[in-house]
Design an enzyme around this catalytic site. Sequence first.
Site, PDB file in Angstrom:
ATOM      1  N   GLU A   1       0.885  -1.157   0.000  1.00  0.00           N
ATOM      2  CA  GLU A   1       0.000   0.000   0.000  1.00  0.00           C
ATOM      3  C   GLU A   1       0.922   1.205   0.000  1.00  0.00           C
ATOM      4  O   GLU A   1       1.700   1.397   0.927  1.00  0.00           O
ATOM      5  CB  GLU A   1      -0.898  -0.083   1.233  1.00  0.00           C
ATOM      6  CG  GLU A   1      -2.007   0.928   1.230  1.00  0.00           C
ATOM      7  CD  GLU A   1      -1.832   1.910   2.339  1.00  0.00           C
ATOM      8  OE1 GLU A   1      -1.265   2.994   2.057  1.00  0.00           O
ATOM      9  OE2 GLU A   1      -2.239   1.594   3.473  1.00  0.00           O
TER      10      GLU A   1
ATOM     11  N   CYS B   1      -2.292   7.862   4.938  1.00  0.00           N
ATOM     12  CA  CYS B   1      -2.369   7.391   3.539  1.00  0.00           C
ATOM     13  C   CYS B   1      -3.594   7.980   2.868  1.00  0.00           C
ATOM     14  O   CYS B   1      -3.648   8.084   1.655  1.00  0.00           O
ATOM     15  CB  CYS B   1      -2.494   5.883   3.455  1.00  0.00           C
ATOM     16  SG  CYS B   1      -1.778   4.980   4.801  1.00  0.00           S
TER      17      CYS B   1
END
Lengths: 536, 536
Positions: free
Chosen positions: B275, B312
Site C-alpha cells: 500500500e 495514507c
Amino acid sequence: MTAAPAQAPAIRLAGTMFIGSDAVTGTGPRIRSCDPRTGDELDPAYHLASSAEVTRACRLAEDAFDAYRDTHPEQRARFLERIAHHLTRATDTLVERGHLETGLPVARLTGEVGRTTGQLRMFAEVLREGSWHGARIDPAQPDRAPLPRADMRQRKIPLGPVAVFGASNFPLAFSVAGGDTASALAAGCPVVVKAHEAHLGTSELVARAVLAAATDTNMPNGVFSLLVGDGHGTGTQLAGDPRIQAIGFTGSRTAGLALARTAAQRVQPIPVYAEMSSVNPVLLMPGALADRARQLADEFVDSLTLGAGQFCTNPGLLIAVEGSDLDTFTAAAAQRVDSDSGATMLTPRIAQSYRLETEAVTTHPKIQVLARGTRAETVSGGQALLVVVQGDDFCADPGLQREMFGAASLLVRCRDLDQVSDVVRALEGQLTATVHTADTDLDDARALLPLLERRAGRVLFNNWPTGVEVGHAMVHGGPYPATSDARTTSVGSLAIERFLRPVAYQNLPETLLPPPLQDDNPYGIPRRVDGALTLG
Amino acid sequence: MTAAPAQAPAIRLAGTMFIGSDAVTGTGPRIRSCDPRTGDELDPAYHLASSAEVTRACRLAEDAFDAYRDTHPEQRARFLERIAHHLTRATDTLVERGHLETGLPVARLTGEVGRTTGQLRMFAEVLREGSWHGARIDPAQPDRAPLPRADMRQRKIPLGPVAVFGASNFPLAFSVAGGDTASALAAGCPVVVKAHEAHLGTSELVARAVLAAATDTNMPNGVFSLLVGDGHGTGTQLAGDPRIQAIGFTGSRTAGLALARTAAQRVQPIPVYAEMSSVNPVLLMPGALADRARQLADEFVDSLTLGAGQFCTNPGLLIAVEGSDLDTFTAAAAQRVDSDSGATMLTPRIAQSYRLETEAVTTHPKIQVLARGTRAETVSGGQALLVVVQGDDFCADPGLQREMFGAASLLVRCRDLDQVSDVVRALEGQLTATVHTADTDLDDARALLPLLERRAGRVLFNNWPTGVEVGHAMVHGGPYPATSDARTTSVGSLAIERFLRPVAYQNLPETLLPPPLQDDNPYGIPRRVDGALTLG
C-alpha cells in the site's frame, strides 16, 4: 501418407478477424493454419492485425466497458447462454474445421464443444447466484462512541478489458470462447482475444458465434474482438495496451513468462493469469503397486497417450519405490508404450519441439529409456516415451523437471519412502499431484499430503490427472511455475474472481447505491451483513 | 526547544529483536530510534540483523508453517485474542514509548492500541465464522454418462511464511501486530516482521506481546519473528528469501516498488501487497459549496492537518468548479491553514522530505500558494500548505499528482463540471475518492461515480477519507499506484484472502479429508455444495 482432406464446401470462412462487430481483413502479413497431418496450408489465408488494428480493438473494448459492466447480470447470463446456443448449432462445422486444423479426433472435439458450452452455461448460473458480487454491508452506527460509524458497503467490480490468449491444445475449451473468455465476460469485462495461429478457421467460427450472441442480446459493440496476430508483435502490443487490465493465457512457459514480463513493465502493471507448464507427479504407493501394478500400468498409459499427451495435466512424472511390484508395473507399462502407434500432434512445430525435448532427455547420462512407441506417420507425428531415473539423480538435476509437451513420462525410482518425500520436496509448482494408494498406504499418504498440497493446485487420489472437470470445486492452477498466480484457477466457477476487485462505498446516498448493495437486495444475492453471511 | 524526555523508568527495553522466541541482539551495525521533536537518539541501541539472522528467522518460520497451519482455527483465534490481551495490558507502556518515538499525541496512540486489538479480535471472529476456508464440495456422480464424475472438494490453504514491513505512521495498527500481521497469522501463515526503524522500542514491546501470546497458546516456535534492519539490506534479503511466500507492506511508493521488483525477480515470484501512496481526491460539488462552503472548509482543514497530515488517506487533492462559492471555501480554508501552528512529524527525515516536496510544488510555475501554516518549532516540524492550480494545467502535468506526505493539499480549479470529469479521468489509482454533494448534485455525482470507482478502492460521500474503519465492508486498497495489487484490501476482514490460495482434492479418501471438507462439517462453516451456498 494420404492427401490432405480438401476444405469441406459447407464451411464458408471469410479469413477475417473481428474488431467489435466489424469483420476486418488484417493489413499485416498473411498467415494460414495448416493440416498437421500433412503440413499443407489451409484456406483461407488470414492477415495479421496491424498495430492500428490492435489499438482499435482495445479502444472499442474500453468504450464498451462501462455500458457492459452496467448490464444486469441476467442480461450477461443470457449473452453467455446465447453464445453456447450458437456454438451448439455450429457443432458439426466446428468439429470438422477443428479436426482439420488440429488433428484432434472428431469424438474428442465433439466433447469439447459440449465442455465449452457447459462452461458458458455454468458462468450464466454463477451470474444469477450472485455470490461473485462479494456484497458486504456494515450498517451505520450513528450513536457509536467515541465516534459514529458511517454506513459502509462493498462489492466487486470488473477490472476492465481483458486480453485472452488461447491455447493450441483445446481449440474450443481454452481458446476463443473458452474458460478465460467466459469468466471475463461473466465478470463484466470486455474481451479481446488473440487467436491461436494453429486454428484460425476454428477461431473465426467461434468468434462469429460470440458476436451473433452479442447482437442477439444487445451487448455494446466492442464487448468482444478477435485479433489475428503473432505472439511477439500482436501479443506484446495487446498485453502492453493501457486499456487492457488483465491477461488470461494458457500455453508454454516461455510465452507465459514473456507476457508476465510485459505486464510487469507497463506504466500500470496488471494481473497476468498464465497457466504454463506442469509435469503432474503421480506417486505410486507400495500398497497400490502390490495390489494392482498391471492395472495401474494400463491406466497410466491410457492417461499418458490421451490426445497425443498434449494435456497440461499429462502424467509426465511417476514416483515410486523400487522393487518387484514396481518392476511389474514398469514391464507392463513399457510393453504398452512400445506397442503404441503414436498420434498426430497439434502442429508440425509442436511435434518438432517434442522430438527435441525427448531426444535431449534420452541422451541425458542419468536417464535410461524404458520404452518408445512408434512415431505416427504424419508430418506432426508423435511417439510415446517412457524413461527412468534414480531418485538421487533426479533431485540433483532440476532440469529433469522440465515439461515435455507430449506423451513422454519420466519414472523416478526411489530407494524408499523417505526418498519419495525428498523427490516431492524437490518438485517445483504443479497443476496436479496424484497419489495411488491401497488402504495400507493411507498413513504414508497422510504424511505426504501437506507436501503435495503446497506444490499443486489439485491433489488426486486413485484417479488420473488428465480430465479437468468444469465445476465449482475444481482448481486448475497451482504454484509457480505451473501458473503465474497460484491464488486462483482458470477452470471452474471460482475463475470469475480473477477479473474482479473490491470497492467500498462509504455513506453513499441511497439513490446512488448499485443494486447489489441496495437495502432491499433487488438481485436476491447472498450478502455479508455486519460480518454475518445471509443467503439471498 | 525542550530537552528530550528521559526514558521513563517503567519501560525496560532490552534492545533486542526476536528470532522465534529467542531475544537476539543483532550482530549488524547499531541503530537507534530518535525523538522526532529533538532529534535526540533514544535508548536502548538496537543492532541490525545480520544476513545469517534473517535466514534463521525465515527458516524457523518455514519450520513452523506446517504445524501452525494445522492448528484448529479456534486455536489461532485464541492466539490472536491473547495478543490483543497482552497489548491491552501494555497500553500505557506502548503509548508512552510510542509517543516518545513518533511524536504522535497520547490520545491518538491510545486509540490506536484499541484499533489494533480490535483488529486482532475481528480476525479471531473471522476464523470462527469460517467462510475464509472457501469450502466447496462437488459430490461424486458415479452414474453420470458418458463419464462418471469424481468427488471434488476445494478449500483455501495459507501461502506460507509472510514478510511484513511496518509503516511509520501507525506504529501499532500498521506495524508489528497490525493488519498485515493479524490477517497473515489468521490465515495460518507464520510472520517475519521487519521493524520500522522509527519506532524500534515500540516494536520490541509489541513483539513481546505477540510472543507471550504464542507461548500462552502453545504456538510453534517461529510463528513470529521480529527483525531489526534497514530497507535495502535486511528488507531486500527478507523479500528475496525462498521461504517467504508473500509480502505485506505499507509505506512509500519508492520502497514499495523496490519490494515489488525484488519479489518479481525471485526464482519463484511471490505476491506483494504494497500500500503505497495516494492523494485521495475530494470533489466539492457546486450544490455542496453553495450550501456549506465554510463548513466544508473547516472539515477539510481538520482532515488535512490530522496527525500532521501523515495519513495514507489524507485529502491531498481538492477538485471544484470555480466561482464565488469556491472562493468562499478557499478563503475560509486558507484562513484556517494560515493560522495552523503545525505539528511534529514522525521523523526528521520525513519532515525533510515533506519540506522538499512542498518547496518543489510551491515553485512550480503553474501553482499558486493559497495559504501556509506555521512550521512547528521542533526538529521534525511540519507546516500545513494549501496550493491551487487550474484544471488544464493539472491535466497537462502528471507530476502534480505526486503525494506530498504531510498536511499539504492541492486545489484544482475547474472551468465547469466537464473539466471536473477530465481531471478525474486524468487521475492515477487512489485509495479513496470523495464527493461532497447537496441533493441538487446527485445527478452529476451519479455520472461521476463510474469514473471514481474505477480509480479508487473506496468512494465516500459527504465524509472525509481520513479515518479507516476496521470492518467487513472496508476496502483500504485501490488501483496501481495506490497499491501494487488492486484485487484486495489491507484493512478489514477481506484482508485474510491475501494470504490464501485454493486447492482442490479429487477423490480423497474420507480419512484424509481436512476438517473443513469432511462430510459432517465439523467446523460448522458455510460451504458451497454443487454450487449452492449453505450456511454452517
